[in-house]
Design an enzyme around this catalytic site. Sequence first.
Site, PDB file in Angstrom:
ATOM      1  N   HIS A   1      -1.426 -21.286  -6.792  1.00 34.81           N
ATOM      2  CA  HIS A   1      -2.487 -21.482  -7.793  1.00 34.81           C
ATOM      3  C   HIS A   1      -2.114 -20.667  -9.027  1.00 34.81           C
ATOM      4  CE1 HIS A   1      -6.561 -20.950  -9.496  1.00 34.81           C
ATOM      5  NE2 HIS A   1      -6.962 -21.944  -8.728  1.00 34.81           N
TER       6      HIS A   1
ATOM      7  N   ASP B   1      -2.393 -14.563  -1.327  1.00 33.96           N
ATOM      8  CA  ASP B   1      -3.557 -15.185  -1.941  1.00 33.96           C
ATOM      9  C   ASP B   1      -4.385 -15.796  -0.807  1.00 33.96           C
ATOM     10  OD1 ASP B   1      -5.373 -16.962  -2.983  1.00 33.96           O
ATOM     11  OD2 ASP B   1      -4.021 -17.770  -4.504  1.00 33.96           O
TER      12      ASP B   1
ATOM     13  N   GLN C   1      -8.133 -19.508  -0.085  1.00 28.80           N
ATOM     14  CA  GLN C   1      -8.449 -20.678   0.746  1.00 28.80           C
ATOM     15  C   GLN C   1      -8.370 -20.392   2.234  1.00 28.80           C
ATOM     16  OE1 GLN C   1      -9.709 -23.397  -0.431  1.00 28.80           O
ATOM     17  NE2 GLN C   1      -9.292 -23.089  -2.596  1.00 28.80           N
TER      18      GLN C   1
ATOM     19  N   LYS D   1     -16.092 -18.969  -2.317  1.00 32.58           N
ATOM     20  CA  LYS D   1     -15.458 -20.038  -1.531  1.00 32.58           C
ATOM     21  C   LYS D   1     -15.808 -19.912  -0.046  1.00 32.58           C
ATOM     22  CE  LYS D   1     -11.513 -20.497  -4.647  1.00 32.58           C
ATOM     23  NZ  LYS D   1     -11.780 -21.754  -5.370  1.00 32.58           N
TER      24      LYS D   1
ATOM     25  N   CYS E   1      -5.299 -26.397 -10.816  1.00 29.58           N
ATOM     26  CA  CYS E   1      -4.677 -25.116 -11.235  1.00 29.58           C
ATOM     27  C   CYS E   1      -3.330 -24.919 -10.543  1.00 29.58           C
ATOM     28  CB  CYS E   1      -5.586 -23.920 -10.959  1.00 29.58           C
ATOM     29  SG  CYS E   1      -7.091 -23.945 -11.919  1.00 29.58           S
TER      30      CYS E   1
HETATM   31  N1  PLP Z   1      -6.000 -19.084  -5.338  1.00 25.68           N
HETATM   32  C1  PLP Z   1      -6.317 -20.242  -4.751  1.00 25.68           C
HETATM   33  C2  PLP Z   1      -5.402 -20.801  -3.701  1.00 25.68           C
HETATM   34  C3  PLP Z   1      -7.473 -20.921  -5.126  1.00 25.68           C
HETATM   35  O1  PLP Z   1      -7.786 -22.084  -4.551  1.00 25.68           O
HETATM   36  C4  PLP Z   1      -8.307 -20.368  -6.127  1.00 25.68           C
HETATM   37  C5  PLP Z   1      -9.499 -21.084  -6.608  1.00 25.68           C
HETATM   38  O2  PLP Z   1      -9.559 -22.287  -6.576  1.00 25.68           O
HETATM   39  C6  PLP Z   1      -7.947 -19.143  -6.681  1.00 25.68           C
HETATM   40  C7  PLP Z   1      -6.791 -18.525  -6.274  1.00 25.68           C
HETATM   41  C8  PLP Z   1      -8.790 -18.492  -7.734  1.00 25.68           C
HETATM   42  O3  PLP Z   1      -9.992 -18.068  -7.162  1.00 25.68           O
HETATM   43  P1  PLP Z   1     -11.167 -17.525  -8.087  1.00 25.68           P
HETATM   44  O4  PLP Z   1     -11.374 -18.560  -9.146  1.00 25.68           O
HETATM   45  O5  PLP Z   1     -12.323 -17.407  -7.151  1.00 25.68           O
HETATM   46  O6  PLP Z   1     -10.731 -16.220  -8.636  1.00 25.68           O
END
Ligand code: PLP
Length: 411
Positions: free
Chosen positions: A122, A199, A202, A225, A365
């Site tokens: 992401h 990360d 998810q 999430k 993203c």
């Molecule tokens: N990393 C992953 C794999 C994500 O799916 C997301 C959000 O969609 C993020 C990071 C970013 O998360 P946040 O917007 O809650 O900071």
Amino acid sequence: MLDVARLRADFPLLAQRENGHPLVYLDNAATTQKPQAVLDAIAEYYRTTNANVHRGAYDLAIRATEAYEAARAKVAAFVNAWAPEGVVFTRGTTEAINLVAGSYGRASVKAGDSVVVTAMDHHSNLVPWQILCQEKGATLRMVEITEDGRIDLTDFGRALERRPKIVAFPYVSNALGTVNPAAQLTGLAHAVGAVVVVDGAQSTPHLNVDVQALDCDFYALSGHKMLGPMGSGALVAKPDVLEAMPPYHGGGEMISRVWDDHSTYNKIPHKFEAGTPNVEGAVGLAAAIRYLERIGPERIAEHEQALAAAAIERLSQIEGVTVYGPQARSDRAGVVSFTYGDIHPHDIATILDQDGICIRAGHHCTQPLMRRLNVAATARASFYLYNGSDDVDALAGALVKAGALFGYVPA
Ligand code: PLP
């Protein structure tokens, strides 16, 4: 399968109708709906406990501090963190990763070093590393993915030959649903002396996460999430690594003593929590975790995998639909990314919305990943504990209708 009808009754928003249809919410990888227990915990906090934390000498402020710190302990226990002081509350995964890049990264990465990310990351786990590498004159190395949407272990091995300072990857891909072998990747990265950033945006909502078993150094998560409030989340880190890091943001609460021209800093985790924290977010996140624990992460994972497998099967029967990511049920979470012939994913999402079905369309993203898939965008359905096979039926049915509407004729 979980008792979906009973679970749905816990989520007031899901009782809503959209465009005259029962709401079918399939955008859980973007954010999740909140159960009444979370809404109640937040309201109760403001009704009975609200005060600023860590500084009040009166009972109300002490109770607010206790609620905040109890939430930290709850997050720590949920992912089996090394210690509660290794949990820094953040606005979410994005801020947690920026904290690591801006503090640990800035202090340890030098010109000529390398940082490793993957082609399925992401932007939150890519752009902070780009900024760091540009600032330091370091190299950012992106590991390729395989045809079926996994991290290419051969290329991962090649990237490690340069002995990177930092290796970052997603536990679960938000765009492909791939569950990566996080413990194996961490072991390989540690063997060449790299620090590992996972990360967990998810994975935390959907898997039984044990950061000590993974043995990563940093793990980032987002509360929104996993049924928690927007703007809640955490960085979970090995306390000794966190202890040695310079501060990230300066301000109140993160200091020990302040003189005219310099300061000394508070103990971890407070050193990384400058300013008034999001206490409501922490309290709501703890309530979300209590809710998830009552169901059990293993049962949630199993339920979502079954729904994703059913959705893939149904979608694969529609001529012209391409589903991305690993086909094996055990290697994927409840995310199903797909395209339908040359119908634009945004058009698919708009048509489905008319039937009350919420899916995501876009690059999620993950623009580098989209380039590798040779698409500008995909449509994405992502399941959670309150989704059922009726939602899969609704998705498949509406897609067939969308195909007809756009005059899609299979080649
Ligand atoms: N990393 C992953 C794999 C994500 O799916 C997301 C959000 O969609 C993020 C990071 C970013 O998360 P946040 O917007 O809650 O900071």
